[in-house]
Design a protein around this motif. Structure first.
Motif, mmCIF file in Angstrom:
data_model
loop_
_atom_site.group_PDB
_atom_site.id
_atom_site.type_symbol
_atom_site.label_atom_id
_atom_site.label_comp_id
_atom_site.label_asym_id
_atom_site.label_seq_id
_atom_site.Cartn_x
_atom_site.Cartn_y
_atom_site.Cartn_z
ATOM 1 N N ARG A 85 0.831 -1.212 0.000
ATOM 2 C CA ARG A 85 0.000 0.000 0.000
ATOM 3 C C ARG A 85 0.863 1.258 0.000
ATOM 4 O O ARG A 85 0.532 2.254 -0.657
ATOM 5 C CB ARG A 85 -0.928 0.013 1.215
ATOM 6 N N LEU A 86 1.975 1.215 0.727
ATOM 7 C CA LEU A 86 2.877 2.361 0.747
ATOM 8 C C LEU A 86 3.487 2.593 -0.624
ATOM 9 O O LEU A 86 3.579 3.743 -1.086
ATOM 10 C CB LEU A 86 3.967 2.130 1.795
ATOM 11 N N ALA A 87 3.907 1.519 -1.291
ATOM 12 C CA ALA A 87 4.469 1.670 -2.634
ATOM 13 C C ALA A 87 3.420 2.175 -3.619
ATOM 14 O O ALA A 87 3.745 2.965 -4.521
ATOM 15 C CB ALA A 87 5.041 0.334 -3.108
ATOM 16 N N ARG A 88 2.174 1.749 -3.466
ATOM 17 C CA ARG A 88 1.117 2.237 -4.346
ATOM 18 C C ARG A 88 0.802 3.702 -4.079
ATOM 19 O O ARG A 88 0.499 4.476 -4.992
ATOM 20 C CB ARG A 88 -0.129 1.372 -4.161
ATOM 21 N N ALA A 89 0.897 4.110 -2.814
ATOM 22 C CA ALA A 89 0.606 5.498 -2.471
ATOM 23 C C ALA A 89 1.656 6.454 -3.008
ATOM 24 O O ALA A 89 1.366 7.642 -3.224
ATOM 25 C CB ALA A 89 0.503 5.642 -0.954
ATOM 26 N N GLN A 90 2.879 5.950 -3.239
ATOM 27 C CA GLN A 90 3.921 6.819 -3.773
ATOM 28 C C GLN A 90 3.584 7.321 -5.174
ATOM 29 O O GLN A 90 4.114 8.343 -5.616
ATOM 30 C CB GLN A 90 5.258 6.067 -3.802
ATOM 31 N N ARG A 91 2.709 6.623 -5.875
ATOM 32 C CA ARG A 91 2.359 7.023 -7.247
ATOM 33 C C ARG A 91 1.210 8.018 -7.296
ATOM 34 O O ARG A 91 0.882 8.522 -8.373
ATOM 35 C CB ARG A 91 1.984 5.777 -8.047
ATOM 36 N N LEU A 92 0.591 8.312 -6.169
ATOM 37 C CA LEU A 92 -0.542 9.219 -6.128
ATOM 38 C C LEU A 92 -0.076 10.636 -5.779
ATOM 39 O O LEU A 92 0.973 10.814 -5.139
ATOM 40 C CB LEU A 92 -1.565 8.742 -5.096
ATOM 41 N N PRO A 93 -0.828 11.656 -6.178
ATOM 42 C CA PRO A 93 -0.461 13.031 -5.816
ATOM 43 C C PRO A 93 -0.480 13.220 -4.302
ATOM 44 O O PRO A 93 -1.272 12.607 -3.585
ATOM 45 C CB PRO A 93 -1.523 13.883 -6.507
ATOM 46 N N LEU A 94 0.405 14.101 -3.849
ATOM 47 C CA LEU A 94 0.472 14.437 -2.435
ATOM 48 C C LEU A 94 -0.173 15.801 -2.234
ATOM 49 O O LEU A 94 0.270 16.798 -2.814
ATOM 50 C CB LEU A 94 1.923 14.460 -1.951
#
Length: 459
Positions: A85-94
């Protein structure tokens, strides 16, 4: 833009072609494995029921519910799932927000100073475009690692099931050894009684009495030895069940446990169901994706940033809108070889995983062949020992009758008794070895085979 394109091409030329996996990691099944079966259903999840003992089924259920190793494996899956989930979240806008406050003074056109209180709430957004797939490959690596962790959990589960089955079979074999020792001890006690009566009446010498006493004592020590082994085996099984040391319930005797049917031909594709082989395969995929991510880190990275907000102040009649939009290109120019070293390390880890997968595949073939040979050879040994036991039982009856009639010495009866005891204990061990070979075969096949595989094969 031209300068950035030139930089991309220059860095891409520096990293070189993608290294290929070692050719030595390829594994081909042995020729004996090329017999194909019709497609069957999934692996049997209750393969231990094939032995026909409800008590064994209950013990396996208790072990799967209480064994701490399975709980630890489940926690590792939770960790791997969070990492994915952390690796997937890295691809989303912050997206972030801030509300900074300010205080100060303002001067009016008339020169009159006044206090002013203001605030500037804003929302900021940053997004990594991931042009060369660095984050995408890292996410795929985390997904593959999650699957590998699930395969490790299934490996632990299958190991617990097999260990409980082998431990229960070993316990039933020890029970039978204890029964044989007690039966033999009763026969030796009767022989000692006869020898003592014959010695007291002067019909035989005291030598035969001492020999009978020796054989009785030698058999007597087998009983506590078997009881000690039973206690230790029960404690070992209790540990597998996640319980405190204590007695284990018994079910079907060893000689009445069913022997499952085995197809004549087992296809190599069945081995892909093995959880350890699946774990090694997914670990190889994860390290390969990590290599792609490490190589992508050597290329330029384009990120977009922006913010929007309003300026609020008591010195302003109306709020003022504020916004910014920007982009940045970050490219390694000189890092002292850090990125190259990371790529080389990722390549080495990928090669290690490839060789580990090869070893797991070869180990799978070996374990299945060993188990099949164990089932066959231990069965042949049990048949031979059964015939030997029957022959020695007949010899003991003849020797006992001749001794009572005075036609032969007591040593002939002793030899027949010793041989019969050895044959009976060896027969118990051979039967246990054959049943344990069935368990290891189920484990080597990743949990057995479907009924469709059996019915599609001519025995």
């Amino acid at each position: 833009m031209l300068a950035a394109s030139a930089l991309v091409l220059a860095v891409a030329g520096c990293i070189g072609p993608r290294p290929s996996a070692p050719a030595a990691t390829a594994v081909a099944p042995p020729p004996a494995w090329r017999t194909a079966l019709a497609p069957g259903g999934p692996v049997r999840a209750d393969w231990w029921n094939a032995f026909g003992d409800p008590v064994l089924t209950g013990l396996v259920a208790r072990g799967l519910a209480n064994n701490p190793d399975l709980g630890s494996a489940a926690a590792r899956i939770d960790e791997a799932r969070a990492t994915e989930r952390l690796a997937r979240a890295q691809r989303l806008p912050l997206v972030g927000g801030s509300v900074p406050g300010t205080t100060g003074q303002t001067v009016s056109p008339l020169g009159t100073p006044s206090d002013a209180i203001g605030a500037q709430p804003a929302v900021s957004i940053s997004y990594d475009l991931d042009l060369f797939g660095r984050l995408r490959q890292a996410n795929r690596a985390a997904q593959a690692q999650l699957l590998a962790t699930e395969g490790a959990r299934d490996t632990v589960r299958l190991g617990i099931e097999s260990s409980i089955a082998i431990g229960y079979i070993t316990l039933r074999a020890l029970d039978l050894r204890l029964a044989v020792a007690r039966q033999t001890l009763a026969a030796r006690a009767e022989g000692l009684r006869i020898a003592r009566r014959r010695a007291e009446t002067g019909y035989t010498s005291n030598l035969e009495l001492r020999q009978s006493e020796y054989e009785y004592r030698a058999t007597e020590q087998l009983v506590p030895a078997a009881q000690l082994a039973i206690s230790r085996q029960e404690n070992a099984l209790s540990l597998l069940l996640g319980d405190n040391p204590g007695p284990i319930p018994r079910g079907v005797p060893l000689d009445r446990l069913a022997t499952p049917a085995i197809p004549d031909g087992l296809p190599a594709d069945l081995l892909r169901r093995r959880p350890d082989l699946y774990q090694a395969e997914q670990t190889l995929v994860a390290t390969d994706r990590s290599l792609d991510s490490a190589r992508a880190a050597m290329l330029p990275n384009l990120a977009l940033t922006g913010s929007a907000g309003v300026a609020l102040s008591t010195a302003l009649a109306n709020p003022i809108g504020v916004f910014t939009v920007g982009a940045s290109i970050l490219s390694p120019i000189f890092d002292g070889g850090r990125l190259r070293a990371q790529t080389d390390a990722a390549t080495a880890r990928r090669d290690q995983a490839a060789f580990a997968y090869r070893r797991a595949a070869l180990q799978a073939f070996r374990e299945v062949d060993d188990s099949l040979a164990g089932v066959q050879r231990s069965g042949e040994q049990a048949i031979a020992l059964s015939g030997q036991r029957d022959a020695l039982a007949g010899a003991l009856r003849n020797a006992s009758n001749r001794y009572r009639a005075g036609y032969s010495a007591y040593i002939d009866q002793l030899d027949a008794q010793r041989g019969l005891l050895t044959a009976e204990l060896s027969l118990v061990q051979a039967r246990a070895d054959r049943l344990n070979a069935y368990v290891t075969l189920y484990q080597a096949m990743g949990g057995g085979w479907s009924p469709a595989d059996i019915t599609a094969t001519t025995r």
